[in-house]
Write a protein that holds these residues in place. Structure first.
Motif, PDB file in Angstrom:
ATOM      1  N   ARG A  36       2.565   1.216  13.734  1.00  0.00           N
ATOM      2  CA  ARG A  36       1.392   0.500  13.540  1.00  0.00           C
ATOM      3  C   ARG A  36       1.354  -0.866  13.431  1.00  0.00           C
ATOM      4  O   ARG A  36       2.258  -1.546  12.714  1.00  0.00           O
ATOM      5  CB  ARG A  36       0.631   1.019  12.560  1.00  0.00           C
ATOM      6  CG  ARG A  36       0.438   2.896  12.557  1.00  0.00           C
ATOM      7  CD  ARG A  36      -0.528   3.041  11.337  1.00  0.00           C
ATOM      8  NE  ARG A  36      -0.870   4.473  11.606  1.00  0.00           N
ATOM      9  CZ  ARG A  36      -1.658   5.264  10.539  1.00  0.00           C
ATOM     10  NH1 ARG A  36      -2.013   4.326   9.653  1.00  0.00           N
ATOM     11  NH2 ARG A  36      -1.893   6.333  10.865  1.00  0.00           N
ATOM     12  N   TYR A  51       8.453  12.132   0.603  1.00  0.00           N
ATOM     13  CA  TYR A  51       7.968  11.257   1.675  1.00  0.00           C
ATOM     14  C   TYR A  51       6.527  10.914   1.099  1.00  0.00           C
ATOM     15  O   TYR A  51       5.472  11.396   1.819  1.00  0.00           O
ATOM     16  CB  TYR A  51       8.091  11.577   3.000  1.00  0.00           C
ATOM     17  CG  TYR A  51       7.976  10.641   4.114  1.00  0.00           C
ATOM     18  CD1 TYR A  51       8.855   9.785   4.255  1.00  0.00           C
ATOM     19  CD2 TYR A  51       6.803  10.544   4.903  1.00  0.00           C
ATOM     20  CE1 TYR A  51       8.739   8.633   5.245  1.00  0.00           C
ATOM     21  CE2 TYR A  51       6.529   9.683   5.824  1.00  0.00           C
ATOM     22  CZ  TYR A  51       7.513   8.501   5.736  1.00  0.00           C
ATOM     23  OH  TYR A  51       7.486   7.803   7.057  1.00  0.00           O
ATOM     24  N   GLN A  90      10.265  10.162  11.914  1.00  0.00           N
ATOM     25  CA  GLN A  90       9.626   9.093  11.115  1.00  0.00           C
ATOM     26  C   GLN A  90      10.225   8.593   9.953  1.00  0.00           C
ATOM     27  O   GLN A  90      10.966   9.850   9.340  1.00  0.00           O
ATOM     28  CB  GLN A  90       7.985   9.622  10.908  1.00  0.00           C
ATOM     29  CG  GLN A  90       7.382   7.987  10.081  1.00  0.00           C
ATOM     30  CD  GLN A  90       5.895   8.400   9.978  1.00  0.00           C
ATOM     31  OE1 GLN A  90       5.405   8.851   8.936  1.00  0.00           O
ATOM     32  NE2 GLN A  90       5.031   8.041  11.109  1.00  0.00           N
ATOM     33  N   GLY A  91      10.386   7.606   9.558  1.00  0.00           N
ATOM     34  CA  GLY A  91      11.073   7.249   8.052  1.00  0.00           C
ATOM     35  C   GLY A  91      10.764   5.940   7.585  1.00  0.00           C
ATOM     36  O   GLY A  91      10.076   4.957   8.502  1.00  0.00           O
ATOM     37  N   PRO A 113      -7.748   6.567   7.116  1.00  0.00           N
ATOM     38  CA  PRO A 113      -8.205   6.342   5.957  1.00  0.00           C
ATOM     39  C   PRO A 113      -6.861   5.426   5.235  1.00  0.00           C
ATOM     40  O   PRO A 113      -5.872   6.444   4.995  1.00  0.00           O
ATOM     41  CB  PRO A 113      -9.126   7.299   5.341  1.00  0.00           C
ATOM     42  CG  PRO A 113      -8.516   8.411   5.738  1.00  0.00           C
ATOM     43  CD  PRO A 113      -8.004   8.058   7.177  1.00  0.00           C
ATOM     44  N   MET A 137      -5.316   5.377   1.906  1.00  0.00           N
ATOM     45  CA  MET A 137      -5.410   6.324   0.652  1.00  0.00           C
ATOM     46  C   MET A 137      -4.356   5.555  -0.664  1.00  0.00           C
ATOM     47  O   MET A 137      -3.406   5.156  -0.238  1.00  0.00           O
ATOM     48  CB  MET A 137      -4.591   7.806   0.894  1.00  0.00           C
ATOM     49  CG  MET A 137      -5.323   8.406   2.125  1.00  0.00           C
ATOM     50  SD  MET A 137      -7.018   8.839   1.899  1.00  0.00           S
ATOM     51  CE  MET A 137      -6.678  10.256   0.696  1.00  0.00           C
ATOM     52  N   LEU A 160       3.912   8.783   0.857  1.00  0.00           N
ATOM     53  CA  LEU A 160       3.194   7.511   1.145  1.00  0.00           C
ATOM     54  C   LEU A 160       2.161   7.475   0.266  1.00  0.00           C
ATOM     55  O   LEU A 160       1.818   6.091   0.026  1.00  0.00           O
ATOM     56  CB  LEU A 160       2.635   7.721   2.744  1.00  0.00           C
ATOM     57  CG  LEU A 160       3.716   7.881   3.864  1.00  0.00           C
ATOM     58  CD1 LEU A 160       3.016   7.967   5.094  1.00  0.00           C
ATOM     59  CD2 LEU A 160       4.902   6.812   3.738  1.00  0.00           C
ATOM     60  N   TYR A 161       1.288   8.231   0.033  1.00  0.00           N
ATOM     61  CA  TYR A 161       0.067   8.197  -0.720  1.00  0.00           C
ATOM     62  C   TYR A 161      -0.291   9.406  -1.572  1.00  0.00           C
ATOM     63  O   TYR A 161       0.196  10.504  -1.424  1.00  0.00           O
ATOM     64  CB  TYR A 161      -1.083   7.694   0.292  1.00  0.00           C
ATOM     65  CG  TYR A 161      -1.387   8.632   1.341  1.00  0.00           C
ATOM     66  CD1 TYR A 161      -1.944   9.724   1.193  1.00  0.00           C
ATOM     67  CD2 TYR A 161      -0.731   8.173   2.567  1.00  0.00           C
ATOM     68  CE1 TYR A 161      -2.098  10.748   2.128  1.00  0.00           C
ATOM     69  CE2 TYR A 161      -0.984   9.114   3.768  1.00  0.00           C
ATOM     70  CZ  TYR A 161      -1.626  10.231   3.530  1.00  0.00           C
ATOM     71  OH  TYR A 161      -1.714  10.911   4.724  1.00  0.00           O
ATOM     72  N   MET A 169      -4.767   1.028   9.138  1.00  0.00           N
ATOM     73  CA  MET A 169      -5.387   2.024   8.258  1.00  0.00           C
ATOM     74  C   MET A 169      -6.827   1.335   8.096  1.00  0.00           C
ATOM     75  O   MET A 169      -7.211   0.367   8.274  1.00  0.00           O
ATOM     76  CB  MET A 169      -4.880   1.664   6.831  1.00  0.00           C
ATOM     77  CG  MET A 169      -3.243   2.211   6.769  1.00  0.00           C
ATOM     78  SD  MET A 169      -2.846   1.996   4.895  1.00  0.00           S
ATOM     79  CE  MET A 169      -2.664   0.197   4.909  1.00  0.00           C
ATOM     80  N   GLU A 198      -0.884  -2.378  11.809  1.00  0.00           N
ATOM     81  CA  GLU A 198      -1.186  -2.711  10.536  1.00  0.00           C
ATOM     82  C   GLU A 198      -2.580  -3.655  10.475  1.00  0.00           C
ATOM     83  O   GLU A 198      -3.351  -3.312   9.798  1.00  0.00           O
ATOM     84  CB  GLU A 198      -0.126  -2.984   9.353  1.00  0.00           C
ATOM     85  CG  GLU A 198       1.012  -2.065   9.539  1.00  0.00           C
ATOM     86  CD  GLU A 198       0.794  -0.641   9.184  1.00  0.00           C
ATOM     87  OE1 GLU A 198      -0.141  -0.250   8.820  1.00  0.00           O
ATOM     88  OE2 GLU A 198       1.816   0.191   9.266  1.00  0.00           O
ATOM     89  N   TYR A 204       0.754  -1.451  -0.059  1.00  0.00           N
ATOM     90  CA  TYR A 204       0.026  -0.010   0.129  1.00  0.00           C
ATOM     91  C   TYR A 204       0.919   1.337  -0.183  1.00  0.00           C
ATOM     92  O   TYR A 204       0.435   2.311  -0.280  1.00  0.00           O
ATOM     93  CB  TYR A 204      -0.904  -0.139   1.197  1.00  0.00           C
ATOM     94  CG  TYR A 204      -0.115  -0.429   2.445  1.00  0.00           C
ATOM     95  CD1 TYR A 204       0.550   0.658   3.075  1.00  0.00           C
ATOM     96  CD2 TYR A 204      -0.048  -1.547   2.889  1.00  0.00           C
ATOM     97  CE1 TYR A 204       1.395   0.461   4.309  1.00  0.00           C
ATOM     98  CE2 TYR A 204       0.606  -1.852   4.138  1.00  0.00           C
ATOM     99  CZ  TYR A 204       1.165  -1.063   4.855  1.00  0.00           C
ATOM    100  OH  TYR A 204       2.024  -1.181   5.955  1.00  0.00           O
TER     101      TYR A 204
HETATM  102  N1  SAH Z   1       8.541   2.728   8.305  1.00  0.00           N
HETATM  103  C1  SAH Z   1       7.681   3.398   9.702  1.00  0.00           C
HETATM  104  C2  SAH Z   1       6.667   4.400   9.406  1.00  0.00           C
HETATM  105  C3  SAH Z   1       5.762   4.086   8.033  1.00  0.00           C
HETATM  106  S1  SAH Z   1       4.650   5.253   7.383  1.00  0.00           S
HETATM  107  C4  SAH Z   1       6.810   2.070   9.963  1.00  0.00           C
HETATM  108  O1  SAH Z   1       6.782   0.955   9.307  1.00  0.00           O
HETATM  109  O2  SAH Z   1       6.125   2.127  11.417  1.00  0.00           O
HETATM  110  C5  SAH Z   1       3.606   5.386   8.661  1.00  0.00           C
HETATM  111  C6  SAH Z   1       2.071   4.927   8.410  1.00  0.00           C
HETATM  112  O3  SAH Z   1       1.635   5.299   7.281  1.00  0.00           O
HETATM  113  C7  SAH Z   1       2.076   3.458   8.064  1.00  0.00           C
HETATM  114  O4  SAH Z   1       1.906   2.733   9.543  1.00  0.00           O
HETATM  115  C8  SAH Z   1       0.952   3.096   7.346  1.00  0.00           C
HETATM  116  O5  SAH Z   1      -0.142   2.607   8.161  1.00  0.00           O
HETATM  117  C9  SAH Z   1       0.721   4.574   6.822  1.00  0.00           C
HETATM  118  N2  SAH Z   1       0.267   4.446   5.351  1.00  0.00           N
HETATM  119  C10 SAH Z   1       1.537   4.025   4.689  1.00  0.00           C
HETATM  120  N3  SAH Z   1       0.763   4.031   3.324  1.00  0.00           N
HETATM  121  C11 SAH Z   1      -0.314   4.223   3.351  1.00  0.00           C
HETATM  122  C12 SAH Z   1      -1.456   4.763   2.467  1.00  0.00           C
HETATM  123  N4  SAH Z   1      -1.349   4.314   1.284  1.00  0.00           N
HETATM  124  N5  SAH Z   1      -2.729   5.092   2.834  1.00  0.00           N
HETATM  125  C13 SAH Z   1      -2.948   5.662   4.225  1.00  0.00           C
HETATM  126  N6  SAH Z   1      -1.729   5.189   5.236  1.00  0.00           N
HETATM  127  C14 SAH Z   1      -0.656   4.869   4.692  1.00  0.00           C
END
Ligand code: SAH
Length: 376
Positions: free
Chosen positions: A171, A335, A117-118, A255, A257, A337-338, A225, A173, A79
């Motif tokens: 998380r 960064y 965070q990373g 949510p 994303m 993520l989404y 999520m 997850e 994701y």
């Molecule tokens: N590498 C760290 C931080 C990750 S990013 C770790 O693994 O804990 C932090 C959070 O962003 C993740 O735990 C995930 O639940 C959320 N995340 C990642 N991709 C996402 C997406 N596509 N939509 C929503 N939340 C997302």
């Protein structure tokens, strides 16, 4: 069941949750379904949760300065936009100077918690991190340091804790093992070495890591999520049960994303409409607030990205933390993520003023203290 019976049943479920007891496993999905569809029920949950939150925290919201220290990651979560296989991304790791200057800027604005965070990157060594944590603690007195750097294993977690880190967000997850592997690749052979470059996340290790963090005295954050493809209400029920048992001090939920450069980003799930994701996230925030009145519960960036003003909806549903972004602008973009991740509020004075005004408009104010978890 007639409507009267439903109302009675829901009332019992709500007072159970309120007294820290989760309803029967079979009842939870039904409640979740109704919360994700029935606006009136959601509002009554929100109102109760908001009152609980007000009783413990007043009309105050804690701020955490988020610093995205790097997007290099050894994991390949289906994701996540910073997954290892995504080649459409400029990878970066912030230098010590960059991280510290983000923190001191934030400190000047009033922030007293910094969240580093990373991606999960063993090349970011313990010595590097410990040095930064010590400097933050020394140069920016009264600050709390939160880490969110994935699984690093007991040795590393211990060193970072000894250097002064206070909290750790990881998380879980998904509490459901099968679903966990629809979100993450199934791992190969477990090497036992958390800092092994080839190691990737797996469900058992994720759960073990959370236990380690708690045992080391971190204020520990779990979370998940809401609305990723294939997620069912039974899966969410299992997440709530896990949280009820593990009792994390923080829970991050937002949510899901989609991100186009990920495998899940190309799949759609008709059940999880935007409206349902929004309502379910808000309903879950309220349930979590009722489960533990003292919980540190962020209204997440993902919620704010899904709906404009989502941050404030989250606060009104019982959340009590917002994490404005203090990362350098180039890092915030990378960064990724989404899609569409909004990342503002902390980096500029006007962003913070805007946050302050919008909180005031709903009757809240910023609490500039460290905001530790305090059980009352
Ligand atoms: N590498 C760290 C931080 C990750 S990013 C770790 O693994 O804990 C932090 C959070 O962003 C993740 O735990 C995930 O639940 C959320 N995340 C990642 N991709 C996402 C997406 N596509 N939509 C929503 N939340 C997302």
């Amino acid at each position: 069941m007639d409507i009267f019976a439903i109302v009675l049943k829901l009332d019992r479920i709500i007072s159970d949750i309120f007294s820290g007891k989760l309803p029967e496993k079979a009842e939870l999905p039904e409640l979740l379904l109704r919360l994700s569809e029935d606006g009136q029920l959601l509002e009554s949950f929100s109102e109760r949760a908001r009152n609980v939150s007000k009783r413990v925290f007043g009309n105050r919201v804690f701020l955490r300065g988020l610093i995205e220290i790097g997007n290099v990651c050894r994991n390949d979560c289906y994701y996540c936009g910073i997954r290892k296989s995504n080649k459409n991304l400029r990878r970066y790791v912030l230098s010590e100077d960059e991280i510290l200057s983000c923190c001191s800027y934030g400190y000047g604005e009033g922030f007293r918690t910094f969240v580093l965070q990373g991606g999960e990157n063993p090349a970011i060594g313990d010595d590097f991190l410990c040095g930064i944590i010590r400097k933050i603690k020394k140069d920016l007195p009264g600050s709390a340091v939160t880490l969110s750097l994935g699984e690093r294993g007991m040795d590393s977690f211990r060193k970072l804790r000894q250097a002064g880190a206070d909290r750790y967000l990881l998380r879980h997850e998904s509490a459901d093992e099968e679903y966990f592997y629809r979100l993450h690749p199934h791992p190969g052979v477990e090497t036992g070495n958390f800092m092994d470059d080839a190691a990737v996340t797996n469900h058992a290790r994720r759960m073990a890591s959370l236990k380690m963090l708690k045992a080391l005295g971190y204020q520990t954050g779990a979370g998940f999520m809401v609305g990723a493809p294939g997620q069912t209400l039974e899966h969410i029920a299992a997440d709530l049960e896990f949280i009820a048992g593990f009792r994390p001090q923080m829970v991050g939920i937002g949510p899901y994303m989609p991100h186009p450069d990920t495998p899940l980003g190309r799949i759609s799930d008709g059940f999880w409409t935007l409206r349902r994701k929004r309502m379910m996230t808000l309903g879950l925030l309220s349930i979590l607030r009722m489960m533990d009145p003292c919980m540190l519960l962020p209204s997440t960036t993902a919620l704010n990205t899904l709906v404009p003003g989502g941050h404030y909806e989250g606060i009104l549903a019982g959340a009590n933390v917002i994490m404005p972004n203090l990362s350098p602008v180039y890092a915030r973009k990378a960064y990724d993520l989404y899609s569409g991740k909004v990342a503002d509020g902390g980096e500029s004075r006007s962003g913070l003023n805007d946050l302050k005004m919008k909180l005031e408009a709903i009757g809240y104010a910023i609490d500039w203290s460290r905001g530790d978890y305090i059980k009352i």
